[in-house]
Design a protein around this motif. Structure first.
Motif, short mmCIF file in Angstrom:
data_model
loop_
_atom_site.label_atom_id
_atom_site.label_comp_id
_atom_site.label_asym_id
_atom_site.label_seq_id
_atom_site.Cartn_x
_atom_site.Cartn_y
_atom_site.Cartn_z
N SER A 83 0.81 -1.22 0.00
CA SER A 83 0.00 0.00 0.00
C SER A 83 0.84 1.26 0.00
CB SER A 83 -0.92 0.03 1.23
OG SER A 83 -1.81 -1.04 1.19
N SER A 84 1.93 1.16 0.74
CA SER A 84 2.73 2.39 0.89
C SER A 84 3.26 2.88 -0.46
CB SER A 84 3.88 2.16 1.86
OG SER A 84 4.68 1.10 1.38
N ASP A 143 9.71 4.75 1.79
CA ASP A 143 8.27 4.56 1.87
C ASP A 143 7.70 4.02 0.57
OD1 ASP A 143 8.79 5.64 4.26
OD2 ASP A 143 7.92 7.61 3.85
N ILE A 144 8.10 4.61 -0.54
CA ILE A 144 7.53 4.17 -1.81
C ILE A 144 8.34 3.02 -2.38
CG2 ILE A 144 6.91 4.88 -4.15
CD1 ILE A 144 6.58 7.75 -3.03
N GLN A 148 1.70 8.87 -3.22
CA GLN A 148 1.66 9.42 -4.57
C GLN A 148 0.45 10.32 -4.78
OE1 GLN A 148 2.73 7.15 -7.97
NE2 GLN A 148 3.29 5.36 -6.74
N VAL A 149 0.61 11.31 -5.65
CA VAL A 149 -0.50 12.16 -6.08
C VAL A 149 -0.47 12.14 -7.59
CG1 VAL A 149 -1.40 14.51 -6.18
CG2 VAL A 149 -0.40 13.66 -4.07
N LYS A 150 -1.51 11.60 -8.23
CA LYS A 150 -1.44 11.41 -9.68
C LYS A 150 -2.26 12.46 -10.41
CE LYS A 150 -0.20 6.59 -9.38
NZ LYS A 150 -0.30 5.26 -9.96
N LEU A 151 -1.56 13.39 -11.00
CA LEU A 151 -2.21 14.41 -11.82
C LEU A 151 -1.92 14.12 -13.30
CD1 LEU A 151 -1.27 17.65 -9.83
CD2 LEU A 151 -3.18 16.11 -9.44
N ALA A 152 -0.64 14.03 -13.64
CA ALA A 152 -0.27 13.77 -15.03
C ALA A 152 -0.53 12.32 -15.40
CB ALA A 152 1.21 14.10 -15.24
#
Lengths: 586, 1148
Positions: free
Chosen positions: A98-99, A369-370, A104-108
């Motif tokens: 999950s981490s 983390d990622i 993450q923030v997905k805009l593009a």
């Protein structure tokens, strides 16, 4: 009714997605309970093939679903159950993976891995082409540029120049005939953001570029994509065709009288063609060689006409900025670096894939983390950012937030988004040598400093890694670095010394150990290491002797073995083969 | 609008669109650059012109960076200087080439060996000697006695054996004495300064030779009765005959150098005395004192010192050597002494040397010759005592063995205990070394000496402790070679000259050169490759007098090469040094910025073989700096694109497209790439001729080939043509075609006519001018004027044509006046019918702005001329290009939008005009000419349609098109009111027309043919053959022995343009004046017939200066025929002009 989304980008296909998909079709075709869709990659390349199960609005993400698992998978699904062990992301509770997605923030990249890139309707259903319609029907050219300026979007190709300003220059440049370029000539070793984006969401890029064309007043656009990306090229061409058929591209777009024709040009794989003036020359049918600037492409681009050039990710951000407003975008990020940035994680990291994080995220957060830390639970030594133009950031600086200026202060650059992680077994001199050998081959050959200077630097690094370095080599390297940066014609040469400079800055002791002690601290450089059998640990199992390709390792059964240093080629097979850790490198 | 530009703290004015370098250049601020080329877009690849600009993060390239208001530029900061130096060093690090050949680099005197060897191979012996004498005054002496260290470094050693450099030098010297073609240097006007030189040896005389050339009065003071020093008194005659020595000493004397013999320093004169009487003193007293062995018995009779022995033999002293002579020592003096002893009658001659053969300092050839003559060698032997009563009888010697190497690297001899033995001998000559006798300077003198009894000097300035007293040669170094002494003498002369002129005495720099390797040893790895590349060709053997015969006298042993042997031997030279060493910009800038050729060590330079496939253009990729000047010049200036970049990264190269040989591309062999190459990567070469790097002077000239009138720069050495370049500026702007560039060299190679010749028994025989005159007078009186045909060629100047004109008026009144190139005059005549002007009244520049061009009768050859290049340039800017001709254009046909192949160009054009004529018949002529459009014509005719559409069309006719075609083209031009240009075949065809050599060609009894070869290369062969065949008497005046000349009854010499001054009129009536820049040494017919008055005809022909008329860009530029009459300016009233309607009278 369950929808199965199969990740079908190059990464997925390489991991076996095609076989998985074929198996799914074989089992489910004609079964109305299931719908199969191809999508791009959700970024978790390290767990491909990925199949997502959407039922009742919930998404169950299965990883590593190779074709041999498909039968059991379908059997279970048909029973209305799930195989929890195979689920990497669960809608109801957190998983070990999950981490990877949480930060993450997905805009593009919001559509990548979600929509079917070969189906324009899928894109339209995901708010696609809304931004274009908004622009053409409700905004004037300046308003578009103003929104982009408000967003604070900076060029994602690496240099980080303000996108709004760039568009403004092109708009203000005199001349009726103008061009747009989308630079998809992604060439950094370890980078694959553009490929994944073009494969997973080509319409998003087309829409962004078309909005830009309207803003600057261009009538023709060129996608310059390297020929090594056949799937991206195929999907892009298909997307353009679909967009034209639906009136989103070509003549009289959406009936507004705005014309914008798109062409796809396949680059022949020259790294330098990522440089905009070389790229323009290549489009014009000339040798891909940069020219001096000014004049800049904004006023003198393709065939001497004003030309705007952005990279894939920059355009991919535009639809969001227009739909949600520039301010929504600038909510994310730091003071000087707004929005999000897409990265490709590669090297010695556990979770290699494509991520999008807000600017300001620290390298540590990305690694730990990622990325889930370093392979074999090793310690991270450094990360190379920005490819051959970037630099190595050592672990002790990994709390640096991703931000154009702050990364630049370390000697590296944000670059287009490639992050190559290194562990303690990596020789930093060798890494510098590797990146430099890349630029030596990829220099266009035009200017002296880049063509000859980098070669002379490479020879010094080769000398050092071969144990033949001298005390004068470090100052000479530094002099060459400094001169190549200041004397080269284009960005390729001006940044080529960065890997050497950053490793010299942070790992000077490794250089000195090679030169003075004739030792490679990471035990990588073959000229300076020997393989030895530790008598206490050797059981005389003969495995090393059997493995050695040159007969350097030998010994009687149950006797302590030896390695003949003269014969040994330092391939390391014996060490890998030994089950008792009886072979050491010194 | 002017903009403010600050460079290095000073403010200048710049204009928009200018680069930093433009402004800097205009204001005399030098910024070095390699890749910037005139008329080619900036490229910015070399990075040498980087400068700091305050607004830019990194330095910018001055050649491309535009100036803007308030720009601040610094061109000489530490950063910039460092970058420039490193930049060049980086280029050098991948420059596997030699600027200067290793032989030259090795020579202590720095003689341009490759240069003189190459000139000798080409038979240019005087020039070869001139080159030698730039560095040494004694080619004859050195050609015999020099140890030739150059030969050890000769790269030919890698293939087989060294080139016989020394013997080539000797040959040059000998042949120039033999033929009376010795080179004498110019002597400057007297400086009023005087120099005393002590010692008439090689150092002293060399010093005098170079000082005398600077105008200083030199007096050489010599202790002995003759000049020559060691070369006379230390070297036996069989090696260096006295007459050779005397001859070269006489040359020193001839420069005004005074010799005072039998005058000894310390006895007859003193240093202080010389200082009082002269402005400077040079001490070159040599090393004439033998070193003693210091063994018992040296006082006995029959014991001699080597150098004293040799000197006394020369001075005529008689010796009784007895039967057996032992010479002690391993150097050249020992060998000279032993071989002299043989010649003085000794039966048994030995050399005793304490080391082994390997360590002998003597020249191996000398050792070989001595052995051949019967000398025996005792190595590892050392005398310890000489026994005897009054005269010596035997020598007690010990055996030696070689121990540890000493400081010099030679193994020291050690005595073998108890190895004493006796050698019976009548004479012992000890030749173990010499030293100078410095006692001559006297005790009072402040000049310090060293422990080796040599003068102590400042090595940089050659000054002793007394500033005006200099020293050099053996007296300063101790015994050394002749060539080293000569170098000292010359270098000292340089410093003395500076001293006398009150200049600073800076150290004399060594030769600046990039090198493939600093020694032959370093290039050993190339051996295999070179052996494959260059076929083995053994070295020429030096012919020798038989050894049995030669020991009977002191006659010279070596006989010298024959000219055939010489040419072959000189041809063996591998030409290591760069042909562009004198004008290579990389080398010049490298030197200027202090770049160190070996600063960046590498094993990674890329090595290429030279591409010699093209007959005139060679490409050495090793020297390429990838500036792309050739690629860009070929593309942007010639519109051909034969060169391209291949690969990328470090291994990028420049090659012809697709890697084929250059001549297999669209290459026109115009040499524009060579002219633009800043290094020696592209160079010229000529088949069958040795290419020689020469420091040439560029002088202006005019092309003698086509009628475009290209301006040339003739690179000359001593009035000899070396190469040809295009001159920047109008009309050709640096461009040439292959004829102008490489054809002009023919004057060096074709057999020349230098004296009159007459036919006798069907053979041509040289005769005196007086006899030639007689023959001519008799022919003129025998054949009446009207029965003469005078045929003048298009390479004759207007002045010469005028002189011929006057000659005809006086001697052959009524003669036919024409040319075998009459075809090229035809166009002028036709155009005169239509436009009233003999030729085209428009400038060739009108092509540049044309939007449609119609060529008539053009072929490939015409297309490759500079006019053809201009046409292609217009095409590349978007002009439509149409052609009508007899042949398909093979090479550049692709440039045409449409090319109509037609057997009858005239018929095709008449067809075009026919459609026009219909329109004319049906409409008002006045109305027709109001608009540019030709109304009512056949729109199906694409040529006409294109002509109609065009706003600035230009018609270009070749003189090969034929009269009818030209007439129709003229009609078309008249209708369209557009320029029509013609391209005459020969340089002064326009002048021929203007001077009235335009009669119809016809046969006559007497033919006077000047500068034409109708038999060899007539435009119309059948007509020419008939005319020549019908003549009774033919006089030919030409520079070359052409096929026509071979048929002549009388031949008279001519010169070619550049060998004499004059004027040509080009096809656009541009008056091209040229001066005499090439040297010849014979008179021509024009020197022998009376000068002609400046006739009205000549005045008219030379009056209209094309360049006086300037018009705005885009307007039609036209050449005036006379001052008053400018007929067809843009927008002129065509109908009121006297243009005639020829086409209306022709059958349609």
């Amino acid at each position: 009714m369950k929808t199965l989304r199969v990740g079908y980008n190059s990464c997925g296909i390489a991991a076996g997605a095609e076989e998985t998909l074929n198996k799914l079709h074989a089992l489910l075709d004609g079964n109305s309970n299931f719908e199969i869709k191809k999508t791009g990659c959700n970024g978790m390349c390290y767990l491909e093939p990925i199949v997502e199960v959407i039922e009742k609005g919930k998404i169950y993400t299965y990883g590593g679903l190779t074709s041999d698992k498909v039968e059991k998978f379908i059997e279970t699904l048909e029973k209305g159950e799930h195989i929890d062990d195979w689920i990497i992301l669960h809608p109801d509770h957190p998983t070990a993976q999950s981490s990877y997605q949480e930060k993450q923030v997905k805009l593009a990249t919001k559509n990548i891995g979600v929509i079917d890139p070969e189906n324009i309707d899928d894109y339209i259903a995901a708010d696609g082409y809304q931004a274009l319609e908004k622009v053409l029907k409700t905004m004037n050219r300046q308003q578009v540029i103003d929104q982009v300026r408000v967003s604070g979007l900076r060029g994602r190709g690496g240099a980080g120049f303000s996108c709004g300003m760039k568009w403004q220059f092109a708009k203000d440049a005199p001349g009726e005939e103008k061009y747009m370029i989308c630079n998809g000539d992604e060439g950094d070793p370890g980078a694959f953001m553009d490929r994944s984006t073009l494969e997973g969401d080509p319409h998003g890029v087309i829409e962004g570029m078309t909005i830009g064309a309207f803003a600057v007043g261009a009538q023709v656009g060129f996608f310059y994509v390297r020929a090594e990306y056949p799937l991206a090229v195929k999907r892009l061409r298909l997307a353009i065709k679909q967009a034209e058929a639906k009136g989103y591209s070509g003549n009289n777009i959406l009936g507004t009288g705005f014309n914008f024709t798109l062409h796809v040009i396949e680059g022949a794989g020259a790294f330098v063609c990522g440089e905009e003036t070389a790229l323009i020359a290549s489009i014009e049918g000339k040798r891909g060689m940069p020219r001096t600037r000014p004049p800049f492409p904004a006023t003198h681009g393709i065939w001497g006409k004003p030309t705007n050039n952005n990279n894939v990710e920059t355009y991919a951000n535009i639809p969001y900025i227009i739909r949600e407003g520039g301010a929504a975008f600038s909510k994310y990020g730091t003071d000087m670096s707004k929005g999000t940035k897409v990265f490709a994680l590669a090297g010695k990291i556990k979770r290699g894939g494509m991520i999008e994080v807000p600017m300001g995220t620290t390298i540590n957060e990305i690694v730990n983390d990622i990325g889930g830390g370093i392979l074999s639970d090793g310690k991270c030594k450094a990360v190379q950012m920005g490819g051959p133009s970037g630099g190595c950031i050592p672990a002790h600086l990994h709390d640096t937030p991703i931000d154009y200026e702050k990364i630049m202060a370390t000697g590296a650059i944000v670059g287009s988004g490639g992050m190559v992680f290194m562990d303690q077994d990596t020789c930093m001199v060798d890494i510098a040598r590797y990146f430099l050998s890349f630029t030596v081959e990829e220099s266009c050959g035009k200017c002296t400093f880049c063509r000859v200077g980098t070669k002379r630097m490479l020879e010094i690094l080769e000398r050092i890694t071969a144990g033949e370095g001298t005390e004068e080599d470090i100052p000479l390297l530094q002099k060459l670095c400094d001169s190549i940066i200041k004397g080269s014609l284009c960005g390729l040469g001006q940044t080529a010394p960065n890997p050497v400079l950053t490793t010299l800055r942070y790992f000077r002791d490794e250089y000195e150990a090679h030169i003075r002690d004739k030792k490679c601290p990471a035990k990588k450089c073959k000229a300076m290491i020997t393989y030895r059998v530790v008598a206490d640990k050797c059981t005389g199992c003969t495995l090393c002797a059997k493995t050695c390709p040159v007969g350097a390792a030998s010994g009687e059964r149950k006797q302590i073995h030896q390695i003949d240093d003269q014969k040994c080629t330092r391939c390391g097979f014996c060490k890998d083969a030994c089950k008792f850790d009886a072979i050491v490198v010194e | 609008m002017a903009i403010k530009v600050t460079i290095n703290g000073k403010e200048y004015e710049g204009k928009h669109g200018e680069t930093i370098r433009d402004v800097a250049k205009r204001n005399g601020i030098g910024i070095p650059v390699l890749c910037e080329r005139a008329q080619i877009d900036p490229f910015g690849s070399c990075r040498v012109c980087l400068v700091e600009q305050d607004k830019a993060r990194y330095p910018v390239v001055a050649c491309a960076a535009p100036v803007f208001d308030g720009i601040v530029v610094n061109t000489e900061t530490e950063l910039i200087k460092g970058l420039r130096k490193l930049d060049i060093e980086l280029l050098f690090s991948n420059h596997f080439a030699d600027c200067v050949a290793p032989c030259n680099m090795t020579c202590p005197a720095g003689i341009d060996i490759q240069g003189y060897v190459g000139l000798a191979a080409n038979g240019e012996y005087t020039d070869a000697e001139r080159l030698i004498k730039q560095k040494v005054p004694f080619p004859g002496i050195l050609g015999r006695v020099c140890p030739a260290p150059c030969q050890k470094e000769c790269r030919r050693n890698l293939v087989d054996e060294t080139v016989s450099i020394k013997f080539i030098k000797r040959f040059i010297s000998d042949i120039n004495f033999e033929k009376g073609t010795r080179y004498a240097p110019p002597v400057a006007l007297s400086s009023g300064k005087t120099v005393a030189i002590v010692g008439a040896g090689p150092a002293g005389m060399s010093c005098a030779y170079y000082l005398a050339q600077q105008g200083h009065q030199c007096t050489i003071i010599e202790k002995l009765p003759k000049a020559g020093g060691m070369t006379r008194y230390g070297i036996p005659d069989y090696r260096l005959p006295q007459k050779e020595l005397d001859a070269e000493i006489a040359e020193i004397e001839s420069l005004g150098v005074e010799f005072l013999y039998n005058t000894e320093l310390g006895k007859d004169v003193t240093i202080d005395g010389l200082r009082r009487s002269f402005d400077a003193v040079f001490l070159a007293i040599g090393a004439h004192v033998s070193k003693s062995m210091g063994i018992p018995g040296e006082e006995l009779a029959g014991v001699y010192q080597g150098i004293d022995f040799l000197r006394e033999v020369k001075l005529g002293k008689k010796f009784d050597l007895g039967e057996t002579v032992v010479v002690v020592g391993g150097g050249n003096t020992a060998i000279d002494a032993v071989r002299t002893s043989l010649r003085l009658g000794a039966k048994n001659c030995y050399i005793v040397y304490r080391r082994s053969r390997l360590e002998m300092p003597a020249d191996p050839i000398e050792v070989h010759d001595a052995e051949e003559e019967g000398v025996q060698f005792h190595f590892l032997t050392n005398p310890v005592k000489i026994h005897g009563e009054k005269r010596m009888e035997s020598i007690e010697s010990v055996r030696m063995e070689l121990g540890e190497p000493d400081a010099s690297g030679r193994r020291s001899p050690v005595v073998v205990e108890g190895s004493e033995f006796m050698i019976k001998a009548d004479t012992i000559i000890m030749a173990i070394g010499q030293e100078p006798d410095v006692s001559c300077i006297g005790n009072e003198c402040k000049i310090r000496t060293t422990k080796w009894s040599t003068f102590m000097i400042n090595e940089a300035t050659f000054q002793t402790d007394i500033p005006e007293v200099f020293a050099g040669g053996d007296a300063m170094r101790g015994p050394c070679t002749v060539v080293e002494c000569i170098a000292d003498g010359r270098n000292a002369a340089t410093q003395i000259d500076r001293f006398l002129r009150g200049r600073e005495l800076t150290p004399i720099p060594g030769i600046y050169s990039v090198r493939r390797g600093t020694s032959l040893k370093a290039l050993k790895a190339l051996e295999e490759e070179w052996k494959n590349r260059f076929p083995a060709e053994p070295r020429a053997e030096m012919p020798m007098v038989d050894s049995k015969k030669r020991i009977k006298s002191f006659v010279e042993c070596e006989l010298g090469f024959t000219e055939r042997e010489l040419r072959r031997e000189a041809g063996r030279c591998l030409e290591c040094g760069c042909f562009s060493q004198y004008d290579c910009e990389l080398r010049q800038i490298g030197k200027a910025v202090g770049a160190e050729p070996t600063a960046l060590k590498t094993k990674g330079e890329i090595r290429f073989e030279s591409d010699l496939r093209h007959p005139f253009i060679m490409k050495d990729q090793n020297k390429c700096i990838l500036c792309g000047a050739c690629v860009r010049a070929c593309d942007e200036l010639r519109h051909v694109g034969a060169w391209g970049f291949v690969d990328r990264g470090y291994v990028t190269t420049v090659q012809p497209s697709f890697g084929v040989a250059l001549q297999e591309t669209d290459c026109e062999s115009c040499g524009t790439c060579v002219q633009n190459c800043p290094t020696g990567s592209l160079d010229e070469r000529f088949p069958g001729i040795k290419t020689v790097p020469e420091d040439a002077v560029e002088l202006p000239g005019v092309c003698t080939f086509g009628g475009f009138g290209c301006h040339l720069n003739l690179a000359t050495v001593n009035g000899r043509l070396v190469s040809v370049k295009g001159q920047d500026g109008d009309p050709n702007r640096g461009l040439l075609c292959k004829y102008g560039r490489y054809g002009t060299r023919y004057i060096n190679n074709l057999p020349r006519i230098t004296e009159p010749m007459k036919r006798e028994n069907d053979l041509l025989k040289p005769v005196s001018w007086a006899e030639a005159h007689k023959i001519l007078v008799s022919a003129v009186s025998r054949i009446p004027g009207k029965d003469w045909g005078v045929y003048a060629g298009g390479r004759l100047t207007l002045e010469e044509l005028n002189q011929i004109d006057a000659f005809i008026d006086k001697n052959m009144s009524g003669a036919l006046k024409t040319s075998f190139s009459a075809d090229s005059l035809m166009a002028g005549k036709v155009l005169a019918r239509t436009f009233g002007v003999m030729g085209s009244p428009w400038s060739y520049d009108t092509v540049d702005n044309a939007d449609m061009i119609l060529t008539v009768g053009f072929d490939d050859d015409d297309m490759m001329t500079v006019l053809g290049v201009k046409i292609r340039g217009a095409k590349s800017k978007g002009a439509a290009l149409y052609g009508i001709g007899r042949d398909i254009m093979n090479k550049l046909g692709f440039a045409f939008d449409e090319f109509n192949v037609s057997d009858s160009i005239a018929a095709t054009l008449a067809g075009v005009c026919k459609t026009v004529s219909k329109a004319i018949k049906t409409s008002d002529v006045k109305a027709l000419f109001k608009g540019l459009k030709i109304e009512g014509c056949d729109e199906d005719d694409s040529v006409l349609a294109a002509l109609n559409k065009a706003r600035n069309p230009v018609i270009v006719i070749s003189c090969k098109a034929g009269a009818a075609a030209v007439q129709w083209a003229a009609n078309l031009a008249l209708l369209k009111k557009c320029p029509i240009l013609e391209l005459p075949l020969t340089a002064n065809a326009q002048g021929l027309a203007e001077m009235g050599f335009i009669d119809e060609m016809a046969a006559r009894r007497g033919l006077f043919i000047l500068a034409e070869d109708p038999t060899g290369c007539a435009v119309n062969e059948m007509v020419a053959d008939e005319i020549v065949g019908k003549a009774d008497f033919i006089v030919v005046a030409d520079a070359f022995l052409t096929p026509t000349a071979e048929k002549a009854d009388l031949i008279l010499p001519l010169k070619v343009a550049g060998e004499r001054a004059g004027t040509f009129l080009s096809g656009e009536r541009r008056l091209n004046r040229f001066t005499e820049v090439l040297k010849t040494n014979y008179p021509t017919i024009f020197d022998k017939i009376p000068e002609a008055e400046n006739t009205e005809k000549l005045k008219a022909a030379t009056r209209p200066q094309f360049t006086e008329l300037t018009a705005g860009k885009g307007a039609l530029r036209q050449a005036p025929l006379t001052d008053e009459e400018i007929r067809y300016t843009n927008g002129a009233d065509y109908l009121s002009a006297q243009a005639s309607w020829e086409f209306l009278q022709l059958e349609l």
